[in-house]
Enzyme design. Structure first.
Site, mmCIF file in Angstrom:
data_model
loop_
_atom_site.group_PDB
_atom_site.id
_atom_site.type_symbol
_atom_site.label_atom_id
_atom_site.label_comp_id
_atom_site.label_asym_id
_atom_site.label_seq_id
_atom_site.Cartn_x
_atom_site.Cartn_y
_atom_site.Cartn_z
ATOM 1 C CE LYS A 88 42.899 1.839 49.052
ATOM 2 N NZ LYS A 88 42.166 0.568 49.221
HETATM 3 O O1 G3P Z 1 41.854 -1.927 51.248
HETATM 4 C C1 G3P Z 1 43.079 -2.336 51.723
HETATM 5 C C2 G3P Z 1 42.996 -3.351 52.811
HETATM 6 O O2 G3P Z 1 42.126 -3.055 53.811
HETATM 7 C C3 G3P Z 1 43.570 -4.686 52.657
HETATM 8 O O3 G3P Z 1 43.220 -5.615 53.651
HETATM 9 O O4 G3P Z 1 42.962 -7.871 54.574
HETATM 10 O O5 G3P Z 1 43.854 -7.574 52.240
HETATM 11 O O6 G3P Z 1 45.228 -6.974 54.213
HETATM 12 P P1 G3P Z 1 43.867 -7.092 53.655
#
Ligand code: G3P
Length: 217
Positions: free
Chosen positions: A83
């Site tokens: 990533k």
């Molecule tokens: O893996 C990246 C992602 O899904 C982040 O989610 O909830 O931290 O915006 P969030």
């Protein structure tokens, strides 16, 4: 539609994997911090549990170090996806690793223009963050629709991986648009099963069955 679990919590991954519905896992430095375990060990362990793609994020910000980190992470297992953030160096790293045959997930995508760059760089996945766009009053799912339609015009190898998912409605909306993958926290994935009428209906079926005095086994 593929389901990835967005967590570095091994027990949560194991629990949801028992449903047979897990196609992959995504992690990021914040999720690693929350889980509180060693990063490399965690990725190694997830890869033994899950056959599908497992995203592990680099933490350097310059091309040379990202490449070294990415190559090291890629050696952990065949299903590791590197990533990288959507920066100039991240996209350079994406191109270099993709050219070497390593799967790359370009993360922190917030615009269709950024998604075009990831497609051109040969990313296996682009991760647009719908929840974080909604949080600032923008249309996260609108971005998914735009990227899906742009990618339909070209032969990019890139799958749209809807990230920053906050609700079951995000999953449903992504499916309607035809995004290939949704990565969601375990809580949201478990919520997909839930409907009050299912619980009420099952209770009444079981009560009536008891009244018949019969048993299947
Ligand atoms: O893996 C990246 C992602 O899904 C982040 O989610 O909830 O931290 O915006 P969030």
């Amino acid at each position: 539609m593929k389901f990835f679990v967005d967590t570095a919590d091994l027990s949560e991954i194991r629990k949801f994997a028992e449903t047979g519905l897990v196609d992959g896992v995504t992690t990021n430095p914040s999720l690693i911090m929350q889980a509180g375990n060693d990063f490399l060990d965690t990725v190694r362990e997830i890869c033994t549990m899950i056959e599908g793609p497992v995203s592990a994020e680099v933490t350097a910000t310059d091309f040379e170090t990202m490449l070294v980190e990415g190559r090291k992470l890629a050696k952990i297992a065949e299903n590791v996806v590197i990533k990288v953030p959507l920066t100039v160096d991240g996209i350079r790293t994406c191109k270099a690793l993709s050219d070497e045959g390593t799967m790359v997930n370009v993360t922190l995508c917030f615009s269709p223009a950024q998604a075009i760059l990831a497609g051109k760089a040969g990313a296996s996945f682009i991760s647009p963050f719908v929840g974080r766009l909604d949080d600032i009053g923008q249309d996260g799912m609108g971005l998914i629709a735009e990227i899906v339609s742009i990618y339909d015009n070209y032969d990019f190898p890139t799958e749209v991986l809807v990230a920053s998912v906050r609700s079951t409605q995000h999953v449903v909306d992504a499916a309607k648009i035809g995004a290939e993958v949704v990565t969601a926290p375990p809580k949201v994935l478990w919520q997909l099963f839930k409907h009050p009428l299912t619980d009420i209906g099952l209770e009444s079926f079981l009560n009536d069955w008891k009244k018949t005095g019969q048993s299947i086994l």
